[in-house]
Design an enzyme around this catalytic site. Structure first.
Site, PDB file in Angstrom:
ATOM      1  CG  ASP A   1      -1.695   1.370   1.469  1.00  0.00           C
ATOM      2  OD1 ASP A   1      -2.443   1.457   0.383  1.00  0.00           O
ATOM      3  OD2 ASP A   1      -1.706   1.880   2.422  1.00  0.00           O
TER       4      ASP A   1
ATOM      5  CG  ASP B   1      -1.986   7.725   0.607  1.00  0.00           C
ATOM      6  OD1 ASP B   1      -0.939   8.595   0.822  1.00  0.00           O
ATOM      7  OD2 ASP B   1      -2.724   7.545  -0.194  1.00  0.00           O
TER       8      ASP B   1
END
Length: 216
Positions: free
Chosen positions: A13, A15
């Site tokens: 991922d 953020d």
């Protein structure tokens, strides 16, 4: 205690996992929520890890989804132009460098423009393969993005390890049949396979058939 995970591919991922964009995300989403009279704590619980239009649909369930799609495009463009305070998560640069010679990908709810802006602001190199909002029909916690990345890398889901920070992302990784390294102080509450405060706790060793992660 040190945990050891062996895998053939890493799916990351962005953020909250590779970049800390919390300040800008929360600032822009709270500004969006204010005219709707939404509870700030509820908004912040919902928006992390999801595509914006899905967050809007959860927060304003009676609203025409076409409005959500339109406002999400505006939100993405605004976020891409506002990288004030975006920095790399501790250890992200070292982990990405270690992964250069093994299959890996970013799997993010951001679109390409936003991913590129935030990774550049954090001084991080974007992996060759990125699964972004443009590539999926369903947002996390749906596992579609992680499964697509594994398929594109030619690696079975069970041989992938996911790095995630949000509840939606951790749920998506586990639903894909993958092991999940939860990153950040809040990640442990969502039952990842293992949990670290940041990526400095992760050491990667290359193997003939993949890699080994020493965590802790």
């Amino acid at each position: 205690m040190t945990e050891i995970l062996r895998a053939r591919a890493a799916l990351l991922d962005m953020d909250g996992t590779l970049v800390d964009s919390t300040a800008v995300v929360e600032r822009l989403w709270l500004a969006w929520a204010e005219p709707h009279g939404l509870d700030p704590e509820t908004v912040l619980r919902v928006v992390h890890g999801r595509q914006g239009h899905q967050s809007m649909a959860i927060l304003l369930p009676e609203r025409d989804h076409a409005i959500n799609l339109h406002e999400n495009e505006i939100m993405l463009a605004t976020e891409a132009g506002d990288v004030d305070g975006v920095v790399g998560i501790a250890g992200a640069d070292r982990l990405l460098a270690a992964l250069e010679t093994v299959p890996h990908a970013i799997v993010t709810s951001a679109n390409v423009a936003l991913m590129t802006a935030r990774m550049q602001a954090a001084g991080l190199t974007v992996p060759e393969l990125a699964v972004t909002a443009e590539n999926v029909s369903a947002s996390k916690p749906d596992p579609e993005g992680f499964l697509l990345a594994a398929r594109m890398l030619g690696v079975a889901p069970a041989e992938c390890v996911v790095f995630e920070d949000s509840g939606a992302g951790i749920q998506a990784g586990l639903a894909a049949g993958m092991r999940v390294v939860g990153v950040g102080r809040h990640a442990g509450a969502h039952a990842p396979t293992v949990h670290v405060d940041d990526l400095t706790a992760v050491t990667l060793t290359h193997l003939d058939d993949g890699f080994e992660l020493r965590i802790g």
